[in-house]
Scaffold this motif. Structure first.
Motif, PDB file in Angstrom:
ATOM      1  N   GLU A 190       0.818  -1.214   0.000  1.00  0.00           N
ATOM      2  CA  GLU A 190       0.000   0.000   0.000  1.00  0.00           C
ATOM      3  C   GLU A 190       0.851   1.263   0.000  1.00  0.00           C
ATOM      4  OE1 GLU A 190      -2.582   0.559   3.430  1.00  0.00           O
ATOM      5  OE2 GLU A 190      -4.209   1.114   2.095  1.00  0.00           O
ATOM      6  N   TRP A 191       2.005   1.189   0.690  1.00  0.00           N
ATOM      7  CA  TRP A 191       2.852   2.377   0.813  1.00  0.00           C
ATOM      8  C   TRP A 191       3.872   2.512  -0.308  1.00  0.00           C
ATOM      9  CZ3 TRP A 191       3.858   6.641   3.974  1.00  0.00           C
ATOM     10  CH2 TRP A 191       2.893   6.882   4.953  1.00  0.00           C
ATOM     11  N   TYR A 192       4.468   1.398  -0.758  1.00  0.00           N
ATOM     12  CA  TYR A 192       5.592   1.494  -1.679  1.00  0.00           C
ATOM     13  C   TYR A 192       5.352   0.792  -3.024  1.00  0.00           C
ATOM     14  CZ  TYR A 192       7.473   2.444   2.950  1.00  0.00           C
ATOM     15  OH  TYR A 192       7.660   2.935   4.218  1.00  0.00           O
ATOM     16  N   GLY A 193       4.203   0.156  -3.181  1.00  0.00           N
ATOM     17  CA  GLY A 193       3.889  -0.540  -4.418  1.00  0.00           C
ATOM     18  C   GLY A 193       3.049   0.303  -5.354  1.00  0.00           C
ATOM     19  N   GLY A 194       2.251  -0.375  -6.169  1.00  0.00           N
ATOM     20  CA  GLY A 194       1.326   0.335  -7.048  1.00  0.00           C
ATOM     21  C   GLY A 194       1.880   0.755  -8.388  1.00  0.00           C
ATOM     22  N   TYR A 195       3.184   0.535  -8.630  1.00  0.00           N
ATOM     23  CA  TYR A 195       3.762   0.921  -9.918  1.00  0.00           C
ATOM     24  C   TYR A 195       3.418  -0.140 -10.966  1.00  0.00           C
ATOM     25  CZ  TYR A 195       6.361   4.442  -7.359  1.00  0.00           C
ATOM     26  OH  TYR A 195       6.697   5.517  -6.563  1.00  0.00           O
ATOM     27  N   ASN A 196       3.110   0.329 -12.153  1.00  0.00           N
ATOM     28  CA  ASN A 196       2.694  -0.571 -13.230  1.00  0.00           C
ATOM     29  C   ASN A 196       3.697  -0.490 -14.367  1.00  0.00           C
ATOM     30  OD1 ASN A 196       1.267  -2.199 -14.998  1.00  0.00           O
ATOM     31  ND2 ASN A 196      -0.092  -0.561 -15.652  1.00  0.00           N
ATOM     32  N   PHE A 197       4.505  -1.539 -14.518  1.00  0.00           N
ATOM     33  CA  PHE A 197       5.470  -1.615 -15.613  1.00  0.00           C
ATOM     34  C   PHE A 197       4.998  -2.708 -16.564  1.00  0.00           C
ATOM     35  CE2 PHE A 197       9.338  -0.165 -12.837  1.00  0.00           C
ATOM     36  CZ  PHE A 197       8.718   1.056 -12.639  1.00  0.00           C
ATOM     37  N   ALA A 198       4.384  -2.316 -17.674  1.00  0.00           N
ATOM     38  CA  ALA A 198       3.891  -3.267 -18.680  1.00  0.00           C
ATOM     39  C   ALA A 198       2.999  -4.331 -18.034  1.00  0.00           C
ATOM     40  CB  ALA A 198       5.056  -3.921 -19.426  1.00  0.00           C
ATOM     41  N   ASN A 199       2.063  -3.858 -17.201  1.00  0.00           N
ATOM     42  CA  ASN A 199       1.076  -4.710 -16.525  1.00  0.00           C
ATOM     43  C   ASN A 199       1.678  -5.604 -15.443  1.00  0.00           C
ATOM     44  OD1 ASN A 199      -1.152  -3.746 -18.038  1.00  0.00           O
ATOM     45  ND2 ASN A 199      -0.572  -5.095 -19.738  1.00  0.00           N
ATOM     46  N   ASN A 200       2.902  -5.343 -15.055  1.00  0.00           N
ATOM     47  CA  ASN A 200       3.500  -6.010 -13.903  1.00  0.00           C
ATOM     48  C   ASN A 200       3.481  -5.043 -12.721  1.00  0.00           C
ATOM     49  OD1 ASN A 200       4.696  -8.663 -14.987  1.00  0.00           O
ATOM     50  ND2 ASN A 200       5.459  -7.143 -16.443  1.00  0.00           N
ATOM     51  N   LYS A 201       2.899  -5.481 -11.609  1.00  0.00           N
ATOM     52  CA  LYS A 201       2.827  -4.635 -10.425  1.00  0.00           C
ATOM     53  C   LYS A 201       4.187  -4.634  -9.726  1.00  0.00           C
ATOM     54  CE  LYS A 201      -1.474  -3.426 -10.694  1.00  0.00           C
ATOM     55  NZ  LYS A 201      -1.823  -2.010 -10.962  1.00  0.00           N
TER      56      LYS A 201
END
Length: 578
Positions: A291-302
């Motif tokens: 919740e704090w450090y994730g959420g990035y989307n690189f070519a549909n990879n979380k």
């Protein structure tokens, strides 16, 4: 317990100390020994560590080229060793030139150029013994450039002399190209060139007005070593902003976050994150970390930001109470704060509305351009360039691209970014902002005077005039906002402002008290979800103040106590009192 290194991006150091490492050696097979690539990723996503890993794998033993014991030892327990044919063919086979331009900063061109020169001097000194002892180099011809940098006394140069500046620029332009020539002549092998943070010299250059001067230095060096260089085996650059295109270095393959093949090679996947936390016995924190450090989307990879995650893990492991340790913000970059300040204070209505939608947790439809240069962050800047900067610096992430329009949908990825907005807001509200201080003083006075209607009016005025700092996704953002407003009014000798501080049996969001007049205002914040009424939510907030005994210690001191339940939804605020 695994050691966590948060202050090193040196692959060899991490491996030799037994520190926690997420295996990214698959990247070596993907790039191979003949890559001509630019990897574009936000800061703090492991670019430097990957470049160090590439160097450690491919670099030869200059004293004994047949000896590959060092890379074999470093990589012995890692995934790449399963590909025996690849390792046998390429491990420890090439000269490697590796530099980082991260430290090329300065308020003047001369200051930045000096920092650049120091990097090249250190590079040449690292090869000096090997090259000076090579019988294959021509002492009269080949030693000229080697002597120029390896023996240069940077402190005794006249940095105000245009001739000195011109000579240094010319020397840097040819420095890497010449070094590949010398290495080929000494060892008969083509060189792998790695340049990390290739765009960093342009950050200060754009901010302080010497962009074209620095562009000449970096583009000259990059073009000389990477274009038509017969001694080059491979050239790999990393950057946050794709300045190489502005430099004319357009023959390298560009791999941004939406390119699937390399999408998981920088940063941690959710699966890697979960595995790391499990290895560290911190898997109870997985949900908070995402919740704090994730959420990035690189070519549909979380993906998760590795730097923040590792710093969090290090703090948890050294905490006296690891179980209850809460995530926090690890972003400290000063220039990134300037981007946020520009965004928050921009008066362009459309831009403010777009930013507001993002802060409200919604996606925003835009067209992220290939940002090929840095722009000075000032009033003349096109406000929508700020969105590009926010994206490339990791404050926004791509959700999807519309197939028909080609437009990109972006969102704020996580709580760390939202918190960074909140912290930057605090810096904006300071005593020098007299227009805000006047409203803040009136707000404090209304709180102490039980003037519910005026409190509500003033909060709404603050939100309307500073719409970009609202965030309907998290209550904490409202708390940060109003606490920062009140903070400019505090008289430290007799007033105290407490934020999320232990009081009674729970946590009060904001408490402000006046010890001379024996007054205290206690504020509980709530966010109304769809379908909920303000009246009901405000009543719950007031009930929570009583249930958790937030006012207990002030009742014992016979204070005049003002209790407020404040509910937010969208652009509306509602205030209630008992």
């Amino acid at each position: 317990m695994k050691k966590i290194l948060t202050d090193s991006d040196d692959f060899e150091t991490i491996i030799r100390t037994g520190a926690a490492y997420v295996d990214k050696t698959e990247l070596l097979e993907k790039i191979g020994p003949c890559s001509y690539s630019i990897f574009v990723r936000p800061p703090r996503f492991g670019k430097s560590l990957n470049m160090s890993m590439i160097k450690s794998f491919f670099e030869m033993n200059y004293a004994d080229p047949a000896n590959k014991s060092k890379p074999k030892e470093l990589f012995q327990n890692l995934q790449i060793m399963k590909n025996k044919e690849f390792c046998e063919k390429y491990m420890g086979e090439y000269p490697v030139i590796s530099i980082s331009l991260k430290s090329v900063r300065g308020k003047t061109f001369e200051e930045a150029l000096k920092a650049f020169t120091e990097i090249i001097i250190d590079l040449y000194k690292s090869f000096a013994d090997v090259l000076y002892s090579s019988p294959k180099l021509n002492r009269e011809y080949d030693y000229y450039t080697l002597d120029f940098f390896a023996k240069l006394d940077i402190e005794n140069l006249d940095w105000t002399n245009p001739h000195t500046i011109s000579s240094i620029v010319l020397g840097i332009n040819k420095s890497l190209e010449v070094l590949t020539y010398l290495l080929f002549k000494a060892f008969g092998k083509h060189t792998i060139v790695l340049i990390d943070d290739f765009d960093e010299p342009l950050r200060d250059a754009a901010a302080y007005g010497y962009y074209e001067n620095m562009r000449e230095v970096t583009s000259g060096m990059g073009n000389a070593v990477l274009k038509t260089n017969s001694n080059l085996q491979s050239g790999i650059l990393t950057c946050s902003v794709l300045v190489a295109l502005d430099y004319g270095i357009d023959h390298l393959s560009v791999y941004e976050t939406d390119y699937e093949y390399y999408s998981t090679m920088f940063g941690f996947t959710y699966e890697e994150t979960e595995e790391l936390l499990k290895r560290l016995n911190l898997d109870s924190h997985t949900e908070d970390v995402i919740e704090w450090y994730g959420g990035y989307n690189f070519a549909n990879n979380k993906m998760v930001c590795p730097e923040s995650l590792l710093k969090f893990c290090a703090d948890v492991l050294t905490s006296p109470d690891p179980v209850t340790f809460e995530p926090k913000n690890y972003r400290i970059d000063a220039e990134e704060k300037e981007i946020i300040k520009y965004s928050l204070q921009n008066n362009d209505y459309l831009f403010s509305e777009c930013l507001q939608n993002l802060l409200d947790g919604d996606s925003y439809q835009t067209n992220i351009s290939v940002l090929s240069k840095y722009y000075p962050i000032n009033k003349e800047m096109n406000p929508f360039w700020a969105f590009d900067l926010l994206f490339f610096r990791g404050f926004l992430t791509l959700v999807k691209t519309a197939s028909k329009t080609g437009n990109d949908y972006v969102v704020i990825p996580n709580k760390e970014v939202l918190d960074f907005f909140g912290l930057t807001t605090k810096e904006i509200f300071n005593a020098t902002k007299l227009n805000w201080k006047e409203k803040a003083l009136a707000f404090k006075e209304a709180l102490f005077n039980n003037d519910k209607d005026k409190v509500q009016t003033l909060i709404n005025e603050l939100l309307i005039n500073f719409v970009s700092v609202r965030d309907t996704a998290y209550e904490s953002f409202y708390q940060e906002f109003l606490t920062s407003v009140l903070s400019v009014t505090i008289a430290p000798d007799h007033e105290e402002l407490l934020s999320k501080s232990e009081n009674g049996l729970g946590f009060a969001y904001t408490i402000i008290n006046n010890t001379i007049e024996s007054k205290v205002a206690i504020i509980e914040y709530k966010k109304a979800e769809k379908g909920e009424t303000f009246k009901k939510i405000c009543a719950e907030a007031l009930k929570q103040i009583d249930e958790k005994q937030h006012s207990h210690k002030y009742e014992q001191k016979d204070y005049s106590i003002c209790k407020y339940g404040i509910t937010f939804s969208g652009k509306t605020c509602w205030v209630a009192m008992p």
